[in-house]
Design a protein around this motif. Structure first.
Motif, PDB file in Angstrom:
ATOM      1  N   ASP A  32      -1.077   4.625  -7.772  1.00  0.00           N
ATOM      2  CA  ASP A  32      -2.027   4.050  -8.679  1.00  0.00           C
ATOM      3  C   ASP A  32      -1.573   2.758  -9.236  1.00  0.00           C
ATOM      4  OD1 ASP A  32      -1.904   7.139  -8.510  1.00  0.00           O
ATOM      5  OD2 ASP A  32      -3.913   7.082  -9.703  1.00  0.00           O
ATOM      6  N   ARG A  33      -0.383   2.684  -9.740  1.00  0.00           N
ATOM      7  CA  ARG A  33       0.278   1.793 -10.383  1.00  0.00           C
ATOM      8  C   ARG A  33       0.112   0.232  -9.560  1.00  0.00           C
ATOM      9  NH1 ARG A  33       5.842  -0.578 -10.297  1.00  0.00           N
ATOM     10  NH2 ARG A  33       6.276   1.091  -8.922  1.00  0.00           N
ATOM     11  N   HIS A  34       0.233   0.560  -8.177  1.00  0.00           N
ATOM     12  CA  HIS A  34       0.226  -0.538  -7.174  1.00  0.00           C
ATOM     13  C   HIS A  34      -1.489  -0.975  -7.054  1.00  0.00           C
ATOM     14  CE1 HIS A  34       4.292  -0.487  -6.469  1.00  0.00           C
ATOM     15  NE2 HIS A  34       4.140   0.515  -5.734  1.00  0.00           N
ATOM     16  N   VAL A  35      -2.409  -0.007  -7.361  1.00  0.00           N
ATOM     17  CA  VAL A  35      -3.816  -0.318  -7.120  1.00  0.00           C
ATOM     18  C   VAL A  35      -4.235  -1.155  -8.387  1.00  0.00           C
ATOM     19  CG1 VAL A  35      -6.121   0.704  -7.112  1.00  0.00           C
ATOM     20  CG2 VAL A  35      -4.216   1.808  -5.840  1.00  0.00           C
ATOM     21  N   ALA A  36      -3.709  -0.875  -9.395  1.00  0.00           N
ATOM     22  CA  ALA A  36      -4.077  -1.416 -10.656  1.00  0.00           C
ATOM     23  C   ALA A  36      -3.122  -2.730 -10.830  1.00  0.00           C
ATOM     24  CB  ALA A  36      -3.567  -0.692 -12.044  1.00  0.00           C
ATOM     25  N   GLY A  37      -2.197  -2.778 -10.205  1.00  0.00           N
ATOM     26  CA  GLY A  37      -1.526  -4.102 -10.164  1.00  0.00           C
ATOM     27  C   GLY A  37      -1.690  -5.168  -9.124  1.00  0.00           C
ATOM     28  N   ALA A  67      -3.301   4.424  12.766  1.00  0.00           N
ATOM     29  CA  ALA A  67      -4.207   4.462  11.657  1.00  0.00           C
ATOM     30  C   ALA A  67      -3.457   3.843  10.129  1.00  0.00           C
ATOM     31  CB  ALA A  67      -4.769   6.098  11.230  1.00  0.00           C
ATOM     32  N   LEU A  68      -4.409   3.241   9.520  1.00  0.00           N
ATOM     33  CA  LEU A  68      -3.922   2.184   8.372  1.00  0.00           C
ATOM     34  C   LEU A  68      -4.559   2.956   7.044  1.00  0.00           C
ATOM     35  CD1 LEU A  68      -3.249   0.557  10.862  1.00  0.00           C
ATOM     36  CD2 LEU A  68      -3.271  -1.369   9.159  1.00  0.00           C
ATOM     37  N   TRP A  69      -3.548   2.927   5.931  1.00  0.00           N
ATOM     38  CA  TRP A  69      -4.327   3.299   4.580  1.00  0.00           C
ATOM     39  C   TRP A  69      -3.878   2.191   3.754  1.00  0.00           C
ATOM     40  CZ3 TRP A  69      -3.122   7.083   8.011  1.00  0.00           C
ATOM     41  CH2 TRP A  69      -3.978   8.055   7.953  1.00  0.00           C
ATOM     42  N   THR A  70      -4.791   1.495   2.939  1.00  0.00           N
ATOM     43  CA  THR A  70      -4.569   0.678   1.794  1.00  0.00           C
ATOM     44  C   THR A  70      -4.014   1.572   0.646  1.00  0.00           C
ATOM     45  OG1 THR A  70      -6.689   0.742   0.867  1.00  0.00           O
ATOM     46  CG2 THR A  70      -6.329  -0.795   2.612  1.00  0.00           C
ATOM     47  N   TYR A  71      -3.366   0.784  -0.257  1.00  0.00           N
ATOM     48  CA  TYR A  71      -2.880   1.496  -1.309  1.00  0.00           C
ATOM     49  C   TYR A  71      -4.060   2.233  -1.919  1.00  0.00           C
ATOM     50  CZ  TYR A  71       2.021   0.575  -1.732  1.00  0.00           C
ATOM     51  OH  TYR A  71       3.479   0.538  -1.636  1.00  0.00           O
ATOM     52  N   ARG A  72      -5.247   1.549  -2.073  1.00  0.00           N
ATOM     53  CA  ARG A  72      -6.423   2.288  -2.760  1.00  0.00           C
ATOM     54  C   ARG A  72      -6.937   3.304  -1.934  1.00  0.00           C
ATOM     55  NH1 ARG A  72     -10.168  -0.191  -5.620  1.00  0.00           N
ATOM     56  NH2 ARG A  72      -9.986  -2.341  -4.923  1.00  0.00           N
ATOM     57  N   GLN A  73      -6.827   3.388  -0.586  1.00  0.00           N
ATOM     58  CA  GLN A  73      -7.364   4.566   0.056  1.00  0.00           C
ATOM     59  C   GLN A  73      -6.393   5.639   0.098  1.00  0.00           C
ATOM     60  OE1 GLN A  73      -7.565   2.124   3.785  1.00  0.00           O
ATOM     61  NE2 GLN A  73      -9.642   1.994   3.880  1.00  0.00           N
ATOM     62  N   GLU A 104      -5.692  -3.446  -1.767  1.00  0.00           N
ATOM     63  CA  GLU A 104      -6.168  -3.689  -0.519  1.00  0.00           C
ATOM     64  C   GLU A 104      -4.831  -4.258   0.278  1.00  0.00           C
ATOM     65  OE1 GLU A 104      -9.048  -2.875  -0.404  1.00  0.00           O
ATOM     66  OE2 GLU A 104      -9.203  -3.042  -2.597  1.00  0.00           O
ATOM     67  N   GLN A 105      -3.923  -4.092   0.007  1.00  0.00           N
ATOM     68  CA  GLN A 105      -2.432  -4.078   0.782  1.00  0.00           C
ATOM     69  C   GLN A 105      -2.173  -2.838   1.660  1.00  0.00           C
ATOM     70  OE1 GLN A 105       1.358  -5.129  -1.076  1.00  0.00           O
ATOM     71  NE2 GLN A 105       2.233  -3.441   0.340  1.00  0.00           N
ATOM     72  N   THR A 106      -1.877  -3.004   2.869  1.00  0.00           N
ATOM     73  CA  THR A 106      -1.593  -1.749   3.592  1.00  0.00           C
ATOM     74  C   THR A 106      -0.440  -0.789   2.803  1.00  0.00           C
ATOM     75  OG1 THR A 106      -2.637  -2.584   5.747  1.00  0.00           O
ATOM     76  CG2 THR A 106      -1.097  -0.683   5.856  1.00  0.00           C
ATOM     77  N   ALA A 107      -0.652   0.285   2.523  1.00  0.00           N
ATOM     78  CA  ALA A 107       0.499   1.185   2.068  1.00  0.00           C
ATOM     79  C   ALA A 107       1.373   1.857   3.119  1.00  0.00           C
ATOM     80  CB  ALA A 107      -0.183   2.110   1.026  1.00  0.00           C
ATOM     81  N   LEU A 108       0.376   2.511   4.211  1.00  0.00           N
ATOM     82  CA  LEU A 108       0.787   3.467   5.196  1.00  0.00           C
ATOM     83  C   LEU A 108       0.090   3.196   6.549  1.00  0.00           C
ATOM     84  CD1 LEU A 108       2.481   6.426   5.758  1.00  0.00           C
ATOM     85  CD2 LEU A 108       0.221   7.384   5.194  1.00  0.00           C
ATOM     86  N   ILE A 109       1.092   3.022   7.446  1.00  0.00           N
ATOM     87  CA  ILE A 109       0.705   2.813   8.833  1.00  0.00           C
ATOM     88  C   ILE A 109       1.233   4.260   9.585  1.00  0.00           C
ATOM     89  CG2 ILE A 109       1.132   1.583  11.018  1.00  0.00           C
ATOM     90  CD1 ILE A 109       1.864  -0.921   9.244  1.00  0.00           C
ATOM     91  N   TYR A 110       0.222   4.672  10.201  1.00  0.00           N
ATOM     92  CA  TYR A 110       0.661   6.161  11.008  1.00  0.00           C
ATOM     93  C   TYR A 110       0.427   5.659  12.546  1.00  0.00           C
ATOM     94  CZ  TYR A 110      -0.481  10.509  13.312  1.00  0.00           C
ATOM     95  OH  TYR A 110      -0.540  11.556  14.442  1.00  0.00           O
ATOM     96  N   ASP A 111       1.476   5.762  13.148  1.00  0.00           N
ATOM     97  CA  ASP A 111       1.658   5.217  14.744  1.00  0.00           C
ATOM     98  C   ASP A 111       2.391   6.531  15.251  1.00  0.00           C
ATOM     99  OD1 ASP A 111       2.838   4.307  16.865  1.00  0.00           O
ATOM    100  OD2 ASP A 111       2.450   2.381  16.370  1.00  0.00           O
ATOM    101  N   SER A 112       1.292   7.001  16.215  1.00  0.00           N
ATOM    102  CA  SER A 112       1.708   8.210  16.912  1.00  0.00           C
ATOM    103  C   SER A 112       1.304   8.158  18.390  1.00  0.00           C
ATOM    104  CB  SER A 112       0.611   9.281  16.387  1.00  0.00           C
ATOM    105  OG  SER A 112       0.905  10.454  17.265  1.00  0.00           O
ATOM    106  N   PRO A 113       2.390   7.662  19.401  1.00  0.00           N
ATOM    107  CA  PRO A 113       2.337   7.502  20.661  1.00  0.00           C
ATOM    108  C   PRO A 113       2.033   8.928  21.176  1.00  0.00           C
ATOM    109  CG  PRO A 113       4.495   7.347  20.049  1.00  0.00           C
ATOM    110  CD  PRO A 113       3.856   7.469  18.675  1.00  0.00           C
ATOM    111  N   VAL A 114       2.218  10.041  20.649  1.00  0.00           N
ATOM    112  CA  VAL A 114       2.042  11.502  21.315  1.00  0.00           C
ATOM    113  C   VAL A 114       0.564  11.893  21.148  1.00  0.00           C
ATOM    114  CG1 VAL A 114       4.397  12.293  20.952  1.00  0.00           C
ATOM    115  CG2 VAL A 114       2.625  12.760  19.055  1.00  0.00           C
ATOM    116  N   THR A 115      -0.210  11.114  20.392  1.00  0.00           N
ATOM    117  CA  THR A 115      -1.684  11.501  20.421  1.00  0.00           C
ATOM    118  C   THR A 115      -2.399  10.133  20.645  1.00  0.00           C
ATOM    119  OG1 THR A 115      -1.860  10.914  17.787  1.00  0.00           O
ATOM    120  CG2 THR A 115      -1.379  13.002  18.308  1.00  0.00           C
ATOM    121  N   GLY A 116      -1.823   9.047  20.593  1.00  0.00           N
ATOM    122  CA  GLY A 116      -2.304   7.838  21.018  1.00  0.00           C
ATOM    123  C   GLY A 116      -3.032   7.070  19.663  1.00  0.00           C
ATOM    124  N   ARG A 117      -2.828   7.569  18.514  1.00  0.00           N
ATOM    125  CA  ARG A 117      -3.541   7.106  17.204  1.00  0.00           C
ATOM    126  C   ARG A 117      -2.641   6.268  16.454  1.00  0.00           C
ATOM    127  NH1 ARG A 117      -5.309  11.173  13.151  1.00  0.00           N
ATOM    128  NH2 ARG A 117      -6.187   9.337  11.999  1.00  0.00           N
TER     129      ARG A 117
END
Ligand code: COA
Ligand code: AMP
Length: 633
Positions: free
Chosen positions: A60-65, A84-90, A69-82
């Motif tokens: 929350d602090r980063h969303v407010a600050g 996906a990215l989440w911004t701090y807000r998402q 819209e910056q990417t917070a988390l990148i999920y990289d899964s070669p075992v499922t071929g997926r």
């Protein structure tokens, strides 16, 4: 004086000033009364009286600050071929809804929640959702079997368990739900509810009345707000191997943890907010807690959660693909992963297929970084390769080359110098300081810095006995080593029965307890022997009860199966040998060290206290017969 030296001295001479400054990086709902509460030694508490919420500070602090819209988390899964990215807000919104769903299970502040999940983004979200509610999470690594999970359930007594239908290990789908059901069946402390994430690779049967579907519960939930907690309230419990089969519940508090981890990402790893930092580990280990989830988010960086292996998903170039594709600046993994890559791609051909121009540094920990592997990585990657030393208990590095302060010269075989906040000394058995270059017990002068364990879960006495009793005024790390003339720390070996298998910490005593439970086994010894890939692997020597007529190979195979069923595949226990007798001292102590040296092909001397020297010839013959002469690493 360089920046490192200056910082280390200030942390030693004015710890309260040093950590109060570092605490400015965190938002507090209420400031602390005392930076260091030293009124109850040897129990010390940081930021007593302060209140905060760790999830607020991570999201929350980063969303407010300005980072919404910056990417917070990148999920990289070669075992499922997926990917996906989440911004701090998402991520904040997802976590708030999941927290609402977890609250709907009856979970509130101070309640425990057990998380048994594979490397999916929901695992990180689950941890953050608990933090949001002020609940205490306890993540259990997926490679543990049902009885290990049951032991942890009984100790933590969780109100709810968050899990998934399956994990994916390379090409194999591993159903998690049968393990979870079996563990709850074995446990005395039954959780009221389970939230199960259904994965398409293997859906699970839900038990009506107890299990709820994760996605349905989240869709129906209202977002939950952050609940402020005391800085000294527990954020999580993480179980780690002790010297017996009963694991230790390492407690991490909220305030000291947030301060130390945010500091560490900037000053040890040299990462700035907004940069991509990747740790290839598992959320089930402390490395995953600290450097996949909490530190990068507390610091406003972007973290990568990777569901794959260093090799085989699909090849030994997987790490370089992830670094290039996501613009990773700093990368952290275990030396064993590099040994696996080196074995498959010794010339580094796959490295050169990728654009690694943004990559700045590699950090290695979890086991000793063997100099040949470090040298290979340096040559192939052309960036600093930093060995750093820490433990589940400490939560963040004790010794490192602090790139964010100043890069010191690298010495292969050393984790460099004590990190600011850590006063590391080498002590003899009487607790007297040893001279530079002499090998002894590595101990840390109390108080430990923020972020290190304040105690074990509901076991103050065990905490004191395990870590503080041996050297009064010091925390005993259970590692032996030396500090050289330049202040460089060289970590050599554990002083207890813990072994390190592929960067995973295991207790040989715990494995012995399982083997001893086999009805045909009279006594046994488990040794951690050298392995060119995993660093160490356990082997078991079994003496059968008199009159057992079943073939020794059958009993040995059953013993191997038993360890897999009771502890889990993570133990990598593949070899059990039946022997006639075990070598002992005259007082009856099994000579494990001597047998290990024989198995490793190292020089050894006949112990003066041995009861019957002829037994070592028998053991040597048995080990040779099993082809145990592993390559030295
Ligand atoms: N869930 C279920 N099973 C798991 C698991 C999980 N999360 N993690 C590991 N296992 C299983 C493996 O499938 C393997 O099973 P097997 O005996 O049926 O083959 C067993 O546990 C041993 O796993 P591991 O020690 O990881 O060996 P491996 O042969 O699968 O892979 C390496 C070897 C070197 C590639 C691997 O150990 C690795 O990537 N290590 C990185 C180390 C690391 O991340 N350490 C964390 C601390 S920094
Ligand atoms: P864990 O609690 O699983 O993180 O394991 C901690 C143990 O791993 C330490 O006590 C050491 O024995 C070992 N270890 C971790 N990092 C290093 C390192 N850089 N060098 C040598 N041993 C290490």
């Amino acid at each position: 004086m360089g920046r490192y030296e200056e910082s280390w001295r200030r942390a030693k001479e004015d710890p309260e000033g040093f950590w109060a400054d570092a605490a400015e990086a965190i938002q507090w709902e209420r400031p602390w009364d005392r930076v260091l509460d030293d009124s109850r030694p040897p129990f010390y508490r940081w930021f007593a009286g302060g209140r905060l919420n760790t999830c607020w500070n991570a999201l929350d602090r980063h969303v407010a600050g300005g980072r919404a819209e910056q990417t917070a988390l990148i999920y990289d899964s070669p075992v499922t071929g997926r990917i996906a990215l989440w911004t701090y807000r998402q991520l904040r919104d997802e976590v708030a809804r999941l927290a609402g769903a977890v609250a709907g299970l009856g979970v509130g502040k101070g309640d425990r929640v057990l998380i048994y999940m594979p490397m999916v983004p929901e695992a990180a979200m689950a941890m953050l959702a608990c933090a949001r509610l002020g609940a205490i999470h306890s993540v259990v690594f997926g490679g543990f079997a049902a009885p290990e999970l049951a032991t942890r359930i009984d100790d933590a007594k969780p109100k709810a368990i968050l899990s998934a239908s399956c994990g994916i290990e390379g090409q194999r789908v591993i159903p998690y739900k049968p393990l979870l059901d079996a563990a709850i069946g074995l446990a005395k402390a039954k959780p009221a509810a389970c939230l199960i994430l259904q994965r398409e690779e293997a859906r699970a049967e839900l038990i009506p009345g107890r299990d709820r579907d994760w996605r349905e519960a989240v869709a129906a939930a209202r977002p939950a707000d952050c609940v402020p907690v005391a800085a000294t309230d527990p954020l999580y419990i993480l179980y780690t191997s002790g010297t017996t089969g009963i694991p230790k519940g390492v407690v991490r508090d909220n305030g000291g943890h947030a301060v130390a981890l945010a500091w560490s990402l900037k000053y040890i790893y040299g990462v700035e907010p907004g940069e991509v930092f990747w740790t290839a580990s598992d959320v089930g280990w402390v490395v995953g807690h600290s450097y996949i989830v909490y530190a990068p988010l507390l610091h406003g960086a972007t973290t990568v959660l990777y569901e794959g292996k260093p090799v085989g998903t699909p090849d030994a170039g997987a790490f370089w693909r992830v670094i290039a594709e996501h613009g990773v600046r700093v990368f952290f993994t275990a030396p064993t992963a590099f040994r696996a890559i080196k074995r498959e791609d010794p010339e580094g051909k796959l490295i050169r297929k990728h654009d690694l121009s943004r990559f700045r540094a590699l950090f290695l920990a979890g086991e000793r970084a063997d100099p040949p592997t470090v040298a290979w990585a340096e040559e192939q990657l052309g960036v600093p390769v930093i060995d750093h030393w820490w433990q589940t208990e400490t939560g963040w590095p004790i010794a490192a080359n602090c790139l964010g302060l100043e890069k010191l010269p690298v010495k292969h075989g050393s984790a460099t110098r004590a990190v600011p906040g850590w006063d590391v000394q080498v002590l003899d058995p009487e607790g007297r300081p040893m001279k530079p270059g002499e090998v002894g017990a590595l101990a840390v002068k109390l108080p430990l810095p923020p972020g290190a364990l304040p105690t074990l879960w509901q076991a103050d006495d065990r905490f004191r006995q395990s870590y503080l009793a041996e050297f009064p005024g010091f925390y005993a790390t259970a590692d032996a080593g030396l500090i050289d003339e330049d202040g460089y720390i060289h970590v050599m070996t554990r002083t207890d029965d813990i072994i390190n298998v592929a960067g995973h910490r295991l207790s040989t005593g715990g494995i012995e307890e399982v083997l001893a439970a086999h009805p045909d086994v009279a006594e046994c010894a488990v040794l951690g022997i050298a392995d060119s890939l995993k660093g160490q692997v356990p082997i078991g020597l079994l003496v059968l009860k008199a009159g057992v007529a079943r073939p020794p190979e059958t009993v040995a195979a059953e013993a191997v199966r038993l360890v897999r069923e009771r502890i889990g595949p993570v133990a990598s226990f593949k070899t059990a040998l039946v022997v006639q007798r075990l070598p002992k001292t005259r007082s009856g102590k099994i000579l494990r060290g001597t047998m290990r040296r024989i198995a490793d092909g190292q020089d050894w001397t006949m112990p003066a206290t041995i009861d019957d020297p002829a037994i070592l010839d028998e053991i040597t013959a048995a080990l040779k017969g099993a082809g145990l002469a592993p390559a030295k690493i």
